[in-house]
Write a protein that holds these residues in place. Sequence first.
Motif, PDB file in Angstrom:
ATOM      1  N   ASN A 180       9.492   1.556  15.042  1.00 34.17           N
ATOM      2  CA  ASN A 180       8.123   1.833  14.594  1.00 34.17           C
ATOM      3  C   ASN A 180       7.713   0.751  13.596  1.00 34.17           C
ATOM      4  O   ASN A 180       7.620   0.990  12.392  1.00 34.17           O
ATOM      5  N   PRO A 181       7.475  -0.469  14.108  1.00 30.96           N
ATOM      6  CA  PRO A 181       7.240  -1.599  13.199  1.00 30.96           C
ATOM      7  C   PRO A 181       6.030  -1.444  12.302  1.00 30.96           C
ATOM      8  O   PRO A 181       6.023  -1.932  11.172  1.00 30.96           O
ATOM      9  N   SER A 182       4.977  -0.760  12.774  1.00 29.14           N
ATOM     10  CA  SER A 182       3.761  -0.626  11.964  1.00 29.14           C
ATOM     11  C   SER A 182       4.046   0.059  10.635  1.00 29.14           C
ATOM     12  O   SER A 182       3.518  -0.322   9.589  1.00 29.14           O
ATOM     13  N   ALA A 183       4.907   1.084  10.662  1.00 28.74           N
ATOM     14  CA  ALA A 183       5.227   1.803   9.423  1.00 28.74           C
ATOM     15  C   ALA A 183       6.079   0.945   8.490  1.00 28.74           C
ATOM     16  O   ALA A 183       5.957   1.039   7.264  1.00 28.74           O
ATOM     17  N   ILE A 184       6.940   0.098   9.055  1.00 31.29           N
ATOM     18  CA  ILE A 184       7.848  -0.718   8.238  1.00 31.29           C
ATOM     19  C   ILE A 184       7.103  -1.830   7.508  1.00 31.29           C
ATOM     20  O   ILE A 184       7.583  -2.355   6.505  1.00 31.29           O
ATOM     21  N   VAL A 185       5.924  -2.204   7.998  1.00 30.34           N
ATOM     22  CA  VAL A 185       5.129  -3.233   7.317  1.00 30.34           C
ATOM     23  C   VAL A 185       4.881  -2.851   5.866  1.00 30.34           C
ATOM     24  O   VAL A 185       4.753  -3.720   4.989  1.00 30.34           O
ATOM     25  N   GLY A 186       4.837  -1.553   5.573  1.00 25.58           N
ATOM     26  CA  GLY A 186       4.628  -1.101   4.201  1.00 25.58           C
ATOM     27  C   GLY A 186       5.708  -1.597   3.249  1.00 25.58           C
ATOM     28  O   GLY A 186       5.430  -1.920   2.089  1.00 25.58           O
ATOM     29  N   VAL A 187       6.953  -1.674   3.731  1.00 22.69           N
ATOM     30  CA  VAL A 187       8.045  -2.193   2.905  1.00 22.69           C
ATOM     31  C   VAL A 187       7.802  -3.671   2.601  1.00 22.69           C
ATOM     32  O   VAL A 187       7.978  -4.138   1.467  1.00 22.69           O
ATOM     33  N   TYR A 188       7.397  -4.416   3.635  1.00 23.96           N
ATOM     34  CA  TYR A 188       7.114  -5.848   3.511  1.00 23.96           C
ATOM     35  C   TYR A 188       6.001  -6.091   2.493  1.00 23.96           C
ATOM     36  O   TYR A 188       6.163  -6.868   1.525  1.00 23.96           O
ATOM     37  N   ILE A 229      -6.262  -4.994 -17.373  1.00 21.93           N
ATOM     38  CA  ILE A 229      -7.027  -4.552 -16.202  1.00 21.93           C
ATOM     39  C   ILE A 229      -6.515  -5.249 -14.940  1.00 21.93           C
ATOM     40  O   ILE A 229      -6.395  -4.639 -13.878  1.00 21.93           O
ATOM     41  N   LEU A 230      -6.182  -6.535 -15.068  1.00 20.51           N
ATOM     42  CA  LEU A 230      -5.579  -7.245 -13.934  1.00 20.51           C
ATOM     43  C   LEU A 230      -4.235  -6.629 -13.564  1.00 20.51           C
ATOM     44  O   LEU A 230      -3.903  -6.502 -12.371  1.00 20.51           O
ATOM     45  N   THR A 231      -3.460  -6.231 -14.559  1.00 18.11           N
ATOM     46  CA  THR A 231      -2.168  -5.584 -14.299  1.00 18.11           C
ATOM     47  C   THR A 231      -2.368  -4.265 -13.552  1.00 18.11           C
ATOM     48  O   THR A 231      -1.645  -3.969 -12.590  1.00 18.11           O
ATOM     49  N   LEU A 232      -3.364  -3.478 -13.979  1.00 18.49           N
ATOM     50  CA  LEU A 232      -3.652  -2.217 -13.287  1.00 18.49           C
ATOM     51  C   LEU A 232      -4.103  -2.478 -11.856  1.00 18.49           C
ATOM     52  O   LEU A 232      -3.706  -1.766 -10.925  1.00 18.49           O
ATOM     53  N   PHE A 233      -4.920  -3.505 -11.666  1.00 18.44           N
ATOM     54  CA  PHE A 233      -5.353  -3.907 -10.328  1.00 18.44           C
ATOM     55  C   PHE A 233      -4.149  -4.174  -9.420  1.00 18.44           C
ATOM     56  O   PHE A 233      -4.129  -3.780  -8.249  1.00 18.44           O
ATOM     57  N   THR A 234      -3.114  -4.805  -9.967  1.00 18.57           N
ATOM     58  CA  THR A 234      -1.905  -5.101  -9.195  1.00 18.57           C
ATOM     59  C   THR A 234      -1.065  -3.849  -8.973  1.00 18.57           C
ATOM     60  O   THR A 234      -0.561  -3.612  -7.869  1.00 18.57           O
ATOM     61  N   LEU A 235      -0.911  -3.030 -10.014  1.00 20.44           N
ATOM     62  CA  LEU A 235      -0.070  -1.838  -9.912  1.00 20.44           C
ATOM     63  C   LEU A 235      -0.616  -0.834  -8.891  1.00 20.44           C
ATOM     64  O   LEU A 235       0.152  -0.175  -8.186  1.00 20.44           O
ATOM     65  N   VAL A 236      -1.945  -0.716  -8.836  1.00 21.72           N
ATOM     66  CA  VAL A 236      -2.552   0.207  -7.871  1.00 21.72           C
ATOM     67  C   VAL A 236      -2.185  -0.183  -6.441  1.00 21.72           C
ATOM     68  O   VAL A 236      -2.008   0.676  -5.562  1.00 21.72           O
ATOM     69  N   GLN A 237      -2.032  -1.466  -6.209  1.00 25.43           N
ATOM     70  CA  GLN A 237      -1.751  -1.949  -4.860  1.00 25.43           C
ATOM     71  C   GLN A 237      -0.353  -1.566  -4.365  1.00 25.43           C
ATOM     72  O   GLN A 237      -0.136  -1.489  -3.153  1.00 25.43           O
ATOM     73  N   ILE A 238       0.599  -1.333  -5.277  1.00 27.64           N
ATOM     74  CA  ILE A 238       1.979  -1.094  -4.862  1.00 27.64           C
ATOM     75  C   ILE A 238       2.110   0.164  -3.997  1.00 27.64           C
ATOM     76  O   ILE A 238       2.589   0.081  -2.862  1.00 27.64           O
ATOM     77  N   PRO A 239       1.686   1.350  -4.485  1.00 24.53           N
ATOM     78  CA  PRO A 239       1.817   2.529  -3.617  1.00 24.53           C
ATOM     79  C   PRO A 239       0.906   2.472  -2.396  1.00 24.53           C
ATOM     80  O   PRO A 239       1.273   2.942  -1.320  1.00 24.53           O
ATOM     81  N   VAL A 240      -0.289   1.892  -2.561  1.00 21.70           N
ATOM     82  CA  VAL A 240      -1.228   1.826  -1.434  1.00 21.70           C
ATOM     83  C   VAL A 240      -0.658   0.962  -0.313  1.00 21.70           C
ATOM     84  O   VAL A 240      -0.698   1.333   0.869  1.00 21.70           O
ATOM     85  N   SER A 241      -0.098  -0.204  -0.667  1.00 22.28           N
ATOM     86  CA  SER A 241       0.427  -1.114   0.353  1.00 22.28           C
ATOM     87  C   SER A 241       1.626  -0.524   1.081  1.00 22.28           C
ATOM     88  O   SER A 241       1.893  -0.873   2.238  1.00 22.28           O
TER      89      SER A 241
END
Length: 401
Positions: free
Chosen positions: A125-133, A251-263
Amino acid sequence: MSRFIFLIMALFLASLNLRPVITSVSPLLGTIQDTLGMNGSAASLLTSLPVLCMGFFAPAAVKLSNRWSLERTITYCLLLIGAATAARYVVNSAWLMLATAFLAGVGIAVIGPLLSGFIKKNFSNPSAIVGVYSMALVIGAALGSAFSVPLQNTLNHSWQASVASWSALAVIALCFWWRPVRKTANTADPAAASVSSLAENKGLKLPLNNKRAWLLTCFFGLMAFMFYSLTAWLPPIVEEMGYDKHTAGMILTLFTLVQIPVSFLLPILVSRFQHRVVWLIGCSMMELVGLVLLQLPVTPWLTCIFLGIGAGGLFPMALMLPIDESANMEEASALSAMTQSGGYIFASLGPLCVGLIHDNTGSFPPALLGLTGVVVIMMGIQFKIGNRKIKPIPSGEKISG
């Protein structure tokens, strides 16, 4: 250790190496300039040069993989990134520092598309594994920017030791990648060997004649254009709103941190619920809302959450689409090489365009209006790529048709 966990760790650690060599420089840029006597233009190349390399050298991934095998090529590139990063410990001139940025950029450019092929080859299921990448890329970027200054203070106030210390990530990753290389050398899979041989003999190439591939490349370029523009200019935009530098940095740090769980989570959600056009448009709407809020008297703490969700969702989608729309590992690598090559070259213009508009107008709202237009164009392309997929190309045929 089970094979699945081992492969996930190998993917995560390789991906973790693709951003710190770039982001670790930014917090120390003033010190580096003063020490090496670099002007602003030369110093900006320390971040823009690797991004340009990611565009220009991504196509080489296909040929190198055909020649050395996917796993061996990734291993060699990890060695190159690690060596270039470690060499910064003895840097004493501007040209040598730029050389390390160039060499690391070449390694990053080649690994990026090949990790897409690695996912296509090894996971059902490669689509789901992209999240790890994608999550590893964001974490690596965050680590580089967050810990460079603390590392400098810890390591006898040496910026060289700080930026060179990130080579440790490559050493750790290589502990996992030597095993796939040995396995490839000693126990080649006959089916994979057959596909690889056909790819070499019949000339598997970038899908330059495929309209669908160009749409995916445009989407990747617009997505990355937005990401690098926001990463470079979000703090100055916040400062122009009346906030101090410390707040702008947070604020830039928060912008980056939000991306971690979403990605990490979005590829899993897309894989489970499908209808990827809904997810694509939804993430773009988040960026659109964020850009509008930046022009209104709204706290930037809220704004950066919308922007982070949008950017954090679009990036793994851009990585996932070439994997989704290819029939095998070789095609996934070739299609990813094309999307990333054209995409990163275009994206490198983003921060420059925002800077030029700001210089000519004296404020950021006109630039933000331009970025809003970029998102609208991107949404139009997203409707086109929607849920339709290109017809899989039989193994051994050129992907260029």
